[in-house]
Design an enzyme around this catalytic site. Structure first.
Site, short mmCIF file in Angstrom:
data_model
loop_
_atom_site.label_atom_id
_atom_site.label_comp_id
_atom_site.label_asym_id
_atom_site.label_seq_id
_atom_site.Cartn_x
_atom_site.Cartn_y
_atom_site.Cartn_z
N HIS A 1 7.12 -27.17 -1.29
CA HIS A 1 6.42 -28.30 -1.90
C HIS A 1 5.29 -27.83 -2.81
O HIS A 1 4.52 -28.63 -3.31
CB HIS A 1 5.89 -29.22 -0.81
CG HIS A 1 7.00 -29.84 0.00
ND1 HIS A 1 7.39 -31.15 -0.16
CD2 HIS A 1 7.82 -29.31 0.93
CE1 HIS A 1 8.41 -31.40 0.66
NE2 HIS A 1 8.68 -30.29 1.33
N GLU B 1 0.83 -1.21 0.00
CA GLU B 1 0.00 0.00 0.00
C GLU B 1 0.87 1.27 0.00
O GLU B 1 0.46 2.32 -0.46
CB GLU B 1 -0.91 -0.01 1.23
CG GLU B 1 -2.22 0.70 1.04
CD GLU B 1 -3.23 0.43 2.14
OE1 GLU B 1 -4.32 -0.10 1.83
OE2 GLU B 1 -2.94 0.72 3.31
N LYS C 1 -13.93 0.96 -4.04
CA LYS C 1 -14.99 1.29 -3.07
C LYS C 1 -16.12 2.05 -3.76
O LYS C 1 -17.29 1.77 -3.55
CB LYS C 1 -14.42 2.15 -1.94
CG LYS C 1 -13.58 1.38 -0.94
CD LYS C 1 -13.23 2.27 0.24
CE LYS C 1 -12.11 1.66 1.06
NZ LYS C 1 -11.52 2.59 2.01
#
Ligand code: PA5
Length: 423
Positions: A296, A275, A411
């Site tokens: 793995h 951010e 948003k």
């Protein structure tokens, strides 16, 4: 003390060429003259913090521990990741602490929310709602639900004594709500952004409720301020390497640890760097992995896939606890050669072998960050180290480390789709 090792980068870094630039950025941070300077309250917070509020946090943590079986931490992003990261890194994943810390307000997923509410039905719980704005949708909705449940269980008056709000001192919906219902309040200082707030009440109250020694945590942060808040520091050295590798064509940094209890620390670190740095179509993409588990799954890509990433390995010299490998009469797994050795020994050899394989054979630059111990003090020091490094790295890359304008775009769309008035 944290040590940054650069012998597995596959190149030499010319630190001297950064001397003047780092010095001038450091001065800019200290004198609060750069972009985003209004949010530099965290830099000296480990010495300037409000001592009275700190004592109030300790007393409240004790009160929660003596009166409740669980604390619901209701927050998202910078308002919860630091606390969760530190609690899990210090206490581990299966600690037998009597106060369970439960997270809500960080998702819209009904499956998660319904399960948490069901789980809480039989618990005697308190709530710490954390939000600077008080209007963050996930957090405000989560808080509505959990407050309603608590009020139904114990009544409005008692519930008000079990709700603790951490928010802005002067403004916001949560401040108003807290005043209206008389919730105990803690402050998220106006000059500290969410992702730099772990040393404020945002991190400290959940930590205290989780039984963590917050004096030691702040002591670690202070140690960090002394050690890394200067021109010639390991935090800035890390920032320079990170910046050099980005310029050399590595746009992805993988934070690697050999400790499952650091998964959330990786989440916090990703928010901090992602951010802060990901702006103006520039910056390193932070990703994280836990080895040997992820060797793995991701090991193949790291070793032989697209050469886009460098690794930053977090090593804890003293694991604090160790487990000895037992003898097995059958030895069908042929592992008796490890009999009597400890898991820390094996873990460290796995790290050594992997770092060599990735850096020498795979050509993946590896930074090694060494920390003595992961306890409350060590965690405070490490988090401060990363915050300083992040600010430096952003300024080296010419972006403001303390804003997040891009977060608003989704948003707006979401609010429009949800029918929020004005969108
Ligand atoms: O770092 C940030 O600024 C964000 O992650 C915010 O902390 C997050 O969106 C929560 O905001 P608020 O504390 O206003 O609820």
């Amino acid at each position: 003390m944290i040590k940054v090792c650069d012998d597995k980068l596959g190149r030499k870094i010319d630190y001297a060429s950064y001397k003047d630039e780092v010095a001038s950025i450091h001065k800019m941070i200290e004198e609060k003259t750069g972009e985003g300077a209004d949010y530099l309250g965290w830099t000296h917070y480990p010495e300037t913090f409000d001592k009275e509020e700190f004592e109030k946090i300790k007393a409240c943590g004790k009160y929660i521990r003596e009166n409740f079986d669980a604390l619901v931490v209701c927050g998202i992003g910078g308002s919860y990741l630091g606390a969760r990261a530190a609690i899990e890194a210090i206490n581990g994943l299966y600690g037998d602490d009597k106060v369970e810390i439960i997270y809500l307000g960080q998702t819209f997923a009904p499956s998660y929310i319904a399960q948490v509410l069901k789980h809480l039905e039989t618990k005697n719980f308190a709530i710490n709602v954390i939000s600077k704005s008080g209007t963050t949708t996930e957090t405000a909705l989560g808080f509505r639900l959990v407050r309603e449940l608590l009020e139904k269980k114990i009544g409005k008056e008692k519930a008000a004594k079990a709700i603790f709000a951490t928010t802005d001192k002067e403004k916001g919906a949560l401040l108003e709500l807290s005043k209206k219902y008389g919730y105990t309040r803690f402050v998220l200082p106006a000059d500290i952004g969410g992702r730099y707030s772990v040393f404020t009440a945002v991190g400290l109250l959940p930590l205290a409720a989780a039984g963590i020694d917050i004096d030691a945590f702040i002591r670690g942060a202070h140690k960090g301020l002394v050690a890394y808040g200067k021109e010639d520091s390991e935090a800035y050295k890390y920032a320079i390497i990170h910046h050099e590798l980005y310029k050399a064509g590595y746009p992805v940094e993988m934070m690697v640890s050999y400790e499952p209890r650091f998964v959330q620390l990786g989440e916090w670190w990703k928010q901090l760097f992602g951010e802060s740095e990901g702006k103006d179509h520039t910056g390193v993409l932070p990703v994280s992995a836990t080895f040997s588990t992820d060797l793995h799954s991701l090991g193949q890509f790291i070793q032989e896939g697209s050469p886009v990433l460098f690794e930053t390995v977090l090593e804890i010299e003293n694991p604090g606890v160790d487990v000895v490998i037992p003898h097995d009469d059958d030895n069908l797994d042929k592992l008796n050669y490890l009999e009597g050795k400890t898991f820390d020994f094996v873990n460290k050899k796995a790290q050594e072998g992997t770092m060599d394989a990735h850096s020498e054979v795979g050509g993946v630059p590896n930074i090694l960050i060494k920390l003595d111990e992961m306890n409350a003090e060590g965690c405070g020091e490490l988090m401060y180290f990363f915050m300083r490094a992040c600010a430096m790295s952003c300024y080296l890359n010419k972006v403001n480390p303390f804003n997040q304008p891009g977060v608003e775009v989704y948003k707006k769309n979401m609010f429009h789709l949800l029918g929020k008035p004005g969108f």
